[in-house]
Scaffold this motif. Structure first.
Motif, PDB file in Angstrom:
ATOM      1  N   UNK A 173       0.818  -1.210   0.000  1.00  0.00           N
ATOM      2  CA  UNK A 173       0.000   0.000   0.000  1.00  0.00           C
ATOM      3  C   UNK A 173       0.855   1.264   0.000  1.00  0.00           C
ATOM      4  N   UNK A 174       1.919   1.356   0.830  1.00  0.00           N
ATOM      5  CA  UNK A 174       2.742   2.572   0.783  1.00  0.00           C
ATOM      6  C   UNK A 174       3.371   2.809  -0.591  1.00  0.00           C
ATOM      7  N   UNK A 175       3.763   1.727  -1.277  1.00  0.00           N
ATOM      8  CA  UNK A 175       4.348   1.909  -2.609  1.00  0.00           C
ATOM      9  C   UNK A 175       3.333   2.538  -3.549  1.00  0.00           C
ATOM     10  N   UNK A 176       2.082   2.085  -3.461  1.00  0.00           N
ATOM     11  CA  UNK A 176       1.052   2.653  -4.332  1.00  0.00           C
ATOM     12  C   UNK A 176       0.788   4.111  -3.974  1.00  0.00           C
ATOM     13  N   UNK A 221       5.416  -5.690   9.163  1.00  0.00           N
ATOM     14  CA  UNK A 221       4.181  -6.070   9.859  1.00  0.00           C
ATOM     15  C   UNK A 221       3.030  -6.310   8.878  1.00  0.00           C
ATOM     16  N   UNK A 222       3.326  -7.098   7.869  1.00  0.00           N
ATOM     17  CA  UNK A 222       2.255  -7.544   6.985  1.00  0.00           C
ATOM     18  C   UNK A 222       2.620  -8.908   6.431  1.00  0.00           C
ATOM     19  N   UNK A 223       1.752  -9.467   5.602  1.00  0.00           N
ATOM     20  CA  UNK A 223       1.985 -10.821   5.132  1.00  0.00           C
ATOM     21  C   UNK A 223       1.605 -11.839   6.190  1.00  0.00           C
ATOM     22  N   UNK A 250       0.139  -4.878   3.383  1.00  0.00           N
ATOM     23  CA  UNK A 250       0.097  -3.779   4.336  1.00  0.00           C
ATOM     24  C   UNK A 250      -0.684  -4.156   5.565  1.00  0.00           C
ATOM     25  N   UNK A 251      -0.653  -3.266   6.564  1.00  0.00           N
ATOM     26  CA  UNK A 251      -1.396  -3.513   7.795  1.00  0.00           C
ATOM     27  C   UNK A 251      -2.026  -2.249   8.351  1.00  0.00           C
ATOM     28  N   UNK A 252      -1.979  -1.157   7.588  1.00  0.00           N
ATOM     29  CA  UNK A 252      -2.611   0.087   7.994  1.00  0.00           C
ATOM     30  C   UNK A 252      -3.940   0.211   7.247  1.00  0.00           C
ATOM     31  N   UNK A 253      -5.067   0.142   7.956  1.00  0.00           N
ATOM     32  CA  UNK A 253      -6.358   0.155   7.269  1.00  0.00           C
ATOM     33  C   UNK A 253      -6.567   1.364   6.366  1.00  0.00           C
TER      34      UNK A 253
END
Length: 337
Positions: A38-41, A101-103, A65-68
Protein backbone atom coordinates in the motif's frame (compact mmCIF):
# COMPACT_ATOMS: atom_id res chain seq x y z
CA UNK A 1 -16.98 -14.22 -10.37
CA UNK A 2 -16.22 -17.87 -11.10
CA UNK A 3 -13.18 -18.79 -9.01
CA UNK A 4 -12.74 -22.44 -10.00
CA UNK A 5 -9.18 -21.71 -11.10
CA UNK A 6 -6.89 -18.84 -10.24
CA UNK A 7 -3.17 -18.24 -10.73
CA UNK A 8 -1.35 -17.30 -7.56
CA UNK A 9 0.31 -13.94 -7.00
CA UNK A 10 4.05 -14.65 -7.19
CA UNK A 11 6.73 -12.05 -6.59
CA UNK A 12 8.98 -11.39 -9.62
CA UNK A 13 6.89 -13.78 -11.71
CA UNK A 14 3.26 -12.74 -12.20
CA UNK A 15 3.93 -9.34 -13.72
CA UNK A 16 1.74 -7.90 -16.46
CA UNK A 17 3.59 -9.75 -19.23
CA UNK A 18 3.22 -13.09 -17.46
CA UNK A 19 -0.48 -12.46 -16.94
CA UNK A 20 -1.00 -11.59 -20.60
CA UNK A 21 0.70 -14.84 -21.58
CA UNK A 22 -1.38 -16.89 -19.15
CA UNK A 23 -4.49 -15.25 -20.54
CA UNK A 24 -3.48 -16.50 -23.98
CA UNK A 25 -3.83 -20.03 -22.56
CA UNK A 26 -7.02 -19.64 -20.51
CA UNK A 27 -9.83 -17.15 -20.94
CA UNK A 28 -11.50 -18.12 -17.66
CA UNK A 29 -8.90 -18.36 -14.86
CA UNK A 30 -8.68 -15.46 -12.44
CA UNK A 31 -5.23 -13.86 -12.59
CA UNK A 32 -3.45 -12.08 -9.74
CA UNK A 33 -0.79 -9.40 -9.66
CA UNK A 34 2.37 -9.69 -7.67
CA UNK A 35 1.89 -8.27 -4.20
CA UNK A 36 2.17 -4.48 -4.20
CA UNK A 37 2.47 -2.72 -0.86
CA UNK A 38 0.00 0.00 0.00
CA UNK A 39 2.74 2.57 0.78
CA UNK A 40 4.35 1.91 -2.61
CA UNK A 41 1.05 2.65 -4.33
CA UNK A 42 0.43 5.78 -2.27
CA UNK A 43 3.88 7.22 -2.93
CA UNK A 44 4.98 5.56 -6.20
CA UNK A 45 4.39 5.57 -9.92
CA UNK A 46 0.87 4.24 -10.35
CA UNK A 47 1.25 3.33 -14.00
CA UNK A 48 4.45 1.39 -13.40
CA UNK A 49 3.08 -0.41 -10.36
CA UNK A 50 -0.51 -1.00 -11.45
CA UNK A 51 -0.72 -0.68 -15.22
CA UNK A 52 -2.10 -3.68 -17.07
CA UNK A 53 -3.60 -4.60 -20.40
CA UNK A 54 -7.35 -5.07 -20.84
CA UNK A 55 -6.69 -8.56 -22.18
CA UNK A 56 -5.87 -9.68 -18.63
CA UNK A 57 -9.41 -9.47 -17.24
CA UNK A 58 -10.48 -10.92 -14.88
CA UNK A 59 -7.48 -9.81 -12.83
CA UNK A 60 -7.09 -9.12 -9.13
CA UNK A 61 -4.74 -6.71 -7.38
CA UNK A 62 -2.99 -8.13 -4.32
CA UNK A 63 -2.06 -5.59 -1.67
CA UNK A 64 0.40 -5.83 1.19
CA UNK A 65 0.10 -3.78 4.34
CA UNK A 66 -1.40 -3.51 7.80
CA UNK A 67 -2.61 0.09 7.99
CA UNK A 68 -6.36 0.15 7.27
CA UNK A 69 -6.36 3.74 5.99
CA UNK A 70 -3.43 3.14 3.64
CA UNK A 71 -4.96 -0.08 2.36
CA UNK A 72 -8.31 1.62 1.76
CA UNK A 73 -6.69 4.36 -0.31
CA UNK A 74 -4.55 1.86 -2.24
CA UNK A 75 -7.67 -0.20 -2.91
CA UNK A 76 -9.48 2.85 -4.28
CA UNK A 77 -6.59 3.53 -6.62
CA UNK A 78 -6.53 -0.11 -7.73
CA UNK A 79 -10.26 -0.11 -8.40
CA UNK A 80 -9.90 3.08 -10.44
CA UNK A 81 -7.30 1.29 -12.57
CA UNK A 82 -9.91 -1.32 -13.37
CA UNK A 83 -8.96 -4.32 -11.23
CA UNK A 84 -11.75 -6.85 -10.72
CA UNK A 85 -10.86 -7.70 -7.12
CA UNK A 86 -8.71 -6.38 -4.27
CA UNK A 87 -6.92 -9.08 -2.27
CA UNK A 88 -4.97 -8.74 0.98
CA UNK A 89 -1.78 -10.77 1.45
CA UNK A 90 -1.84 -12.55 4.81
CA UNK A 91 0.52 -15.29 3.74
CA UNK A 92 3.87 -14.07 2.44
CA UNK A 93 6.70 -15.15 4.80
CA UNK A 94 9.59 -13.00 3.54
CA UNK A 95 11.83 -11.07 5.94
CA UNK A 96 10.80 -7.79 4.33
CA UNK A 97 7.17 -8.59 4.92
CA UNK A 98 7.77 -9.50 8.56
CA UNK A 99 9.68 -6.29 9.27
CA UNK A 100 6.84 -4.31 7.74
CA UNK A 101 4.18 -6.07 9.86
CA UNK A 102 2.26 -7.54 6.99
CA UNK A 103 1.98 -10.82 5.13
CA UNK A 104 1.97 -14.07 7.10
CA UNK A 105 2.80 -12.46 10.44
CA UNK A 106 -0.70 -10.94 10.36
CA UNK A 107 -2.04 -14.42 11.14
CA UNK A 108 -1.15 -13.51 14.73
CA UNK A 109 -3.46 -10.48 14.61
CA UNK A 110 -6.84 -11.61 13.27
CA UNK A 111 -8.67 -8.49 14.43
CA UNK A 112 -6.17 -6.26 12.64
CA UNK A 113 -6.71 -8.31 9.47
CA UNK A 114 -10.45 -7.84 9.90
CA UNK A 115 -10.00 -4.08 10.39
CA UNK A 116 -7.90 -3.91 7.23
CA UNK A 117 -10.46 -5.87 5.29
CA UNK A 118 -13.33 -3.76 6.58
CA UNK A 119 -11.48 -0.66 5.37
CA UNK A 120 -10.83 -2.18 1.94
CA UNK A 121 -14.40 -3.41 1.59
CA UNK A 122 -15.74 0.00 2.55
CA UNK A 123 -13.53 1.70 -0.02
CA UNK A 124 -14.38 -0.28 -3.15
CA UNK A 125 -17.33 -1.83 -4.96
CA UNK A 126 -15.36 -4.80 -6.34
CA UNK A 127 -14.85 -7.93 -4.20
CA UNK A 128 -12.43 -7.67 -1.27
CA UNK A 129 -10.74 -11.00 -0.50
CA UNK A 130 -8.11 -12.57 1.74
CA UNK A 131 -5.23 -14.91 0.88
CA UNK A 132 -3.82 -16.46 4.04
CA UNK A 133 -1.84 -19.32 5.51
CA UNK A 134 -3.29 -21.70 8.09
CA UNK A 135 -1.06 -20.20 10.79
CA UNK A 136 2.49 -19.24 11.70
CA UNK A 137 5.20 -20.71 13.92
CA UNK A 138 3.78 -22.20 17.13
CA UNK A 139 0.14 -21.36 16.44
CA UNK A 140 -2.42 -24.15 16.39
CA UNK A 141 -3.72 -23.99 12.80
CA UNK A 142 -7.08 -25.37 13.90
CA UNK A 143 -7.42 -22.16 15.91
CA UNK A 144 -5.49 -19.55 13.91
CA UNK A 145 -7.14 -20.22 10.56
CA UNK A 146 -10.65 -20.10 11.96
CA UNK A 147 -9.94 -17.00 14.06
CA UNK A 148 -8.66 -15.11 11.02
CA UNK A 149 -11.51 -16.21 8.78
CA UNK A 150 -14.21 -15.61 11.38
CA UNK A 151 -12.92 -12.14 12.25
CA UNK A 152 -12.93 -11.17 8.57
CA UNK A 153 -16.34 -12.76 7.99
CA UNK A 154 -17.71 -10.66 10.84
CA UNK A 155 -16.47 -7.63 8.90
CA UNK A 156 -18.42 -8.73 5.82
CA UNK A 157 -15.70 -10.61 3.93
CA UNK A 158 -16.87 -13.83 2.30
CA UNK A 159 -14.01 -14.98 0.04
CA UNK A 160 -10.82 -16.67 1.23
CA UNK A 161 -7.92 -18.32 -0.57
CA UNK A 162 -6.04 -20.56 1.85
CA UNK A 163 -2.47 -21.73 1.33
CA UNK A 164 -2.74 -25.01 3.21
CA UNK A 165 0.58 -24.73 5.06
CA UNK A 166 1.85 -23.09 8.18
CA UNK A 167 4.46 -20.37 7.66
CA UNK A 168 7.47 -20.97 9.86
CA UNK A 169 8.86 -17.47 10.19
CA UNK A 170 11.60 -18.56 12.60
CA UNK A 171 14.20 -20.74 10.96
CA UNK A 172 13.00 -21.15 7.39
CA UNK A 173 13.70 -19.03 4.33
CA UNK A 174 10.79 -17.81 2.16
CA UNK A 175 11.75 -20.49 -0.39
CA UNK A 176 11.72 -23.23 2.26
CA UNK A 177 8.36 -21.96 3.48
CA UNK A 178 6.89 -22.88 0.10
CA UNK A 179 7.85 -26.55 0.53
CA UNK A 180 8.91 -27.59 4.03
CA UNK A 181 5.86 -27.03 6.26
CA UNK A 182 3.50 -29.95 5.63
CA UNK A 183 0.32 -29.44 3.67
CA UNK A 184 -2.98 -29.78 5.51
CA UNK A 185 -5.62 -29.93 2.81
CA UNK A 186 -8.06 -31.56 5.22
CA UNK A 187 -8.13 -28.44 7.39
CA UNK A 188 -9.13 -26.29 4.41
CA UNK A 189 -11.91 -28.72 3.56
CA UNK A 190 -13.02 -28.61 7.19
CA UNK A 191 -13.18 -24.82 6.97
CA UNK A 192 -15.52 -25.07 4.00
CA UNK A 193 -17.58 -27.81 5.65
CA UNK A 194 -18.07 -25.73 8.81
CA UNK A 195 -18.42 -22.37 7.03
CA UNK A 196 -20.40 -23.40 3.93
CA UNK A 197 -21.64 -19.84 3.34
CA UNK A 198 -18.08 -18.66 2.64
CA UNK A 199 -16.17 -19.00 -0.61
CA UNK A 200 -13.04 -21.06 0.09
CA UNK A 201 -10.32 -21.75 -2.46
CA UNK A 202 -7.35 -24.01 -1.80
CA UNK A 203 -3.70 -23.30 -2.64
CA UNK A 204 -0.37 -24.99 -2.06
CA UNK A 205 1.49 -27.87 -3.70
CA UNK A 206 -1.08 -28.47 -6.45
CA UNK A 207 0.98 -29.75 -9.35
CA UNK A 208 -1.44 -30.21 -12.26
CA UNK A 209 -5.05 -30.13 -13.40
CA UNK A 210 -5.64 -33.73 -12.28
CA UNK A 211 -4.92 -32.62 -8.72
CA UNK A 212 -6.98 -29.47 -9.21
CA UNK A 213 -9.95 -31.57 -10.30
CA UNK A 214 -9.48 -33.84 -7.29
CA UNK A 215 -9.64 -30.86 -4.94
CA UNK A 216 -12.88 -29.74 -6.59
CA UNK A 217 -14.42 -33.20 -6.16
CA UNK A 218 -17.32 -33.09 -3.70
CA UNK A 219 -17.57 -36.81 -3.05
CA UNK A 220 -16.87 -36.19 0.65
CA UNK A 221 -19.73 -33.71 0.81
CA UNK A 222 -17.44 -30.66 0.67
CA UNK A 223 -17.51 -28.47 -2.45
CA UNK A 224 -14.54 -26.14 -2.46
CA UNK A 225 -15.11 -23.03 -4.54
CA UNK A 226 -11.78 -22.95 -6.29
CA UNK A 227 -8.19 -24.05 -6.71
CA UNK A 228 -5.23 -21.70 -6.96
CA UNK A 229 -2.19 -22.90 -8.91
CA UNK A 230 1.20 -21.33 -8.33
CA UNK A 231 4.56 -22.63 -9.51
CA UNK A 232 3.00 -25.42 -11.60
CA UNK A 233 1.21 -22.84 -13.75
CA UNK A 234 4.40 -20.83 -14.12
CA UNK A 235 6.90 -23.59 -14.85
CA UNK A 236 4.58 -25.65 -17.07
CA UNK A 237 2.11 -23.07 -18.37
CA UNK A 238 0.85 -25.33 -21.16
CA UNK A 239 -1.33 -27.10 -18.59
CA UNK A 240 -3.46 -23.94 -18.53
CA UNK A 241 -4.44 -24.59 -22.13
CA UNK A 242 -6.74 -27.39 -20.93
CA UNK A 243 -8.23 -25.47 -18.01
CA UNK A 244 -11.22 -23.89 -19.74
CA UNK A 245 -12.47 -27.30 -20.90
CA UNK A 246 -11.58 -29.35 -17.85
CA UNK A 247 -12.51 -26.94 -15.06
CA UNK A 248 -15.14 -24.74 -16.69
CA UNK A 249 -16.78 -27.11 -19.15
CA UNK A 250 -15.98 -24.90 -22.14
CA UNK A 251 -16.67 -26.39 -25.55
CA UNK A 252 -13.81 -24.49 -27.18
CA UNK A 253 -10.70 -26.44 -28.22
CA UNK A 254 -7.74 -26.66 -25.85
CA UNK A 255 -5.01 -24.12 -26.49
CA UNK A 256 -1.63 -25.68 -27.25
CA UNK A 257 1.72 -23.96 -26.84
CA UNK A 258 1.93 -22.82 -30.46
CA UNK A 259 -1.58 -21.36 -30.40
CA UNK A 260 -0.90 -19.58 -27.11
CA UNK A 261 2.24 -17.93 -28.44
CA UNK A 262 0.34 -16.91 -31.56
CA UNK A 263 -2.29 -15.28 -29.31
CA UNK A 264 0.44 -13.61 -27.24
CA UNK A 265 2.17 -12.25 -30.34
CA UNK A 266 0.10 -9.04 -30.77
CA UNK A 267 0.69 -8.21 -27.12
CA UNK A 268 4.45 -8.69 -27.53
CA UNK A 269 4.47 -6.60 -30.70
CA UNK A 270 2.63 -3.76 -28.97
CA UNK A 271 4.99 -3.79 -25.99
CA UNK A 272 8.08 -3.95 -28.23
CA UNK A 273 6.78 -0.83 -29.99
CA UNK A 274 6.61 0.85 -26.57
CA UNK A 275 10.26 -0.01 -25.86
CA UNK A 276 9.78 -3.07 -23.64
CA UNK A 277 12.65 -5.56 -24.00
CA UNK A 278 11.71 -8.87 -25.57
CA UNK A 279 13.28 -10.87 -22.72
CA UNK A 280 10.90 -9.26 -20.21
CA UNK A 281 8.07 -11.04 -22.02
CA UNK A 282 9.65 -14.25 -23.27
CA UNK A 283 11.06 -15.21 -19.85
CA UNK A 284 7.54 -16.23 -18.87
CA UNK A 285 7.31 -18.60 -21.86
CA UNK A 286 10.36 -20.73 -21.12
CA UNK A 287 8.41 -23.67 -19.70
CA UNK A 288 5.57 -23.77 -22.22
CA UNK A 289 7.21 -26.47 -24.36
CA UNK A 290 7.93 -28.68 -21.35
CA UNK A 291 7.94 -32.34 -22.35
CA UNK A 292 8.04 -31.67 -26.09
CA UNK A 293 10.85 -32.46 -28.50
CA UNK A 294 12.97 -29.34 -28.92
CA UNK A 295 12.04 -27.86 -25.54
CA UNK A 296 15.67 -27.41 -24.54
CA UNK A 297 16.54 -25.63 -27.79
CA UNK A 298 13.42 -23.46 -27.39
CA UNK A 299 14.56 -22.36 -23.92
CA UNK A 300 18.14 -21.81 -25.01
CA UNK A 301 17.22 -19.65 -28.00
CA UNK A 302 14.86 -17.48 -25.95
CA UNK A 303 17.34 -17.18 -23.09
CA UNK A 304 20.33 -16.29 -25.25
CA UNK A 305 18.84 -14.33 -28.14
CA UNK A 306 16.00 -12.42 -26.44
CA UNK A 307 18.41 -10.43 -24.29
CA UNK A 308 20.30 -9.01 -27.28
CA UNK A 309 19.75 -5.32 -28.04
CA UNK A 310 16.97 -4.84 -30.56
CA UNK A 311 15.74 -8.43 -30.28
CA UNK A 312 12.30 -8.81 -31.84
CA UNK A 313 9.72 -11.42 -32.68
CA UNK A 314 12.11 -13.14 -35.08
CA UNK A 315 13.69 -14.65 -31.96
CA UNK A 316 10.36 -16.20 -31.00
CA UNK A 317 9.99 -17.54 -34.56
CA UNK A 318 13.47 -19.07 -34.36
CA UNK A 319 12.63 -20.79 -31.08
CA UNK A 320 9.34 -22.13 -32.43
CA UNK A 321 11.04 -23.45 -35.55
CA UNK A 322 13.51 -25.37 -33.37
CA UNK A 323 10.58 -27.18 -31.76
CA UNK A 324 8.88 -27.90 -35.09
CA UNK A 325 12.09 -29.32 -36.52
CA UNK A 326 12.72 -31.48 -33.44
CA UNK A 327 9.17 -32.81 -33.51
CA UNK A 328 9.44 -33.57 -37.22
CA UNK A 329 12.67 -35.49 -36.62
CA UNK A 330 11.03 -37.45 -33.80
CA UNK A 331 8.03 -38.26 -36.00
CA UNK A 332 10.28 -39.41 -38.86
CA UNK A 333 12.27 -41.62 -36.50
CA UNK A 334 9.07 -43.05 -35.04
CA UNK A 335 7.74 -43.98 -38.47
CA UNK A 336 11.06 -45.53 -39.45
CA UNK A 337 11.02 -47.70 -36.33
Amino acid sequence: MNRRLSIAPMMDWTDRHCRAFHRALTTRALLYTEMVTAPAILHGDHQRLLGFDAVEHPVALQLGGSDPDQLAEAARIGEAFGYDEINLNVGCPSDRVQSGRFGACLMREPQLVADCMAAIKGAVAVPATVKCRIGVDDQDPQVSLFETVDACAAAGIDTFIVHARMAWLKGLSPKENRDVPPLDYALVRRLKRERPHLSVSINGGIANLDEAEAHLDDSDGVQLDGVMLGRAAYHEPAILGEADRRLYGASTPDVDAFAAIDRYRPYMAARLAEGVHLAAMTRHMLGVMHGRAGARAFRRILTVEAIRPGAGLEVVDHALEAVREAEARRETASRAA
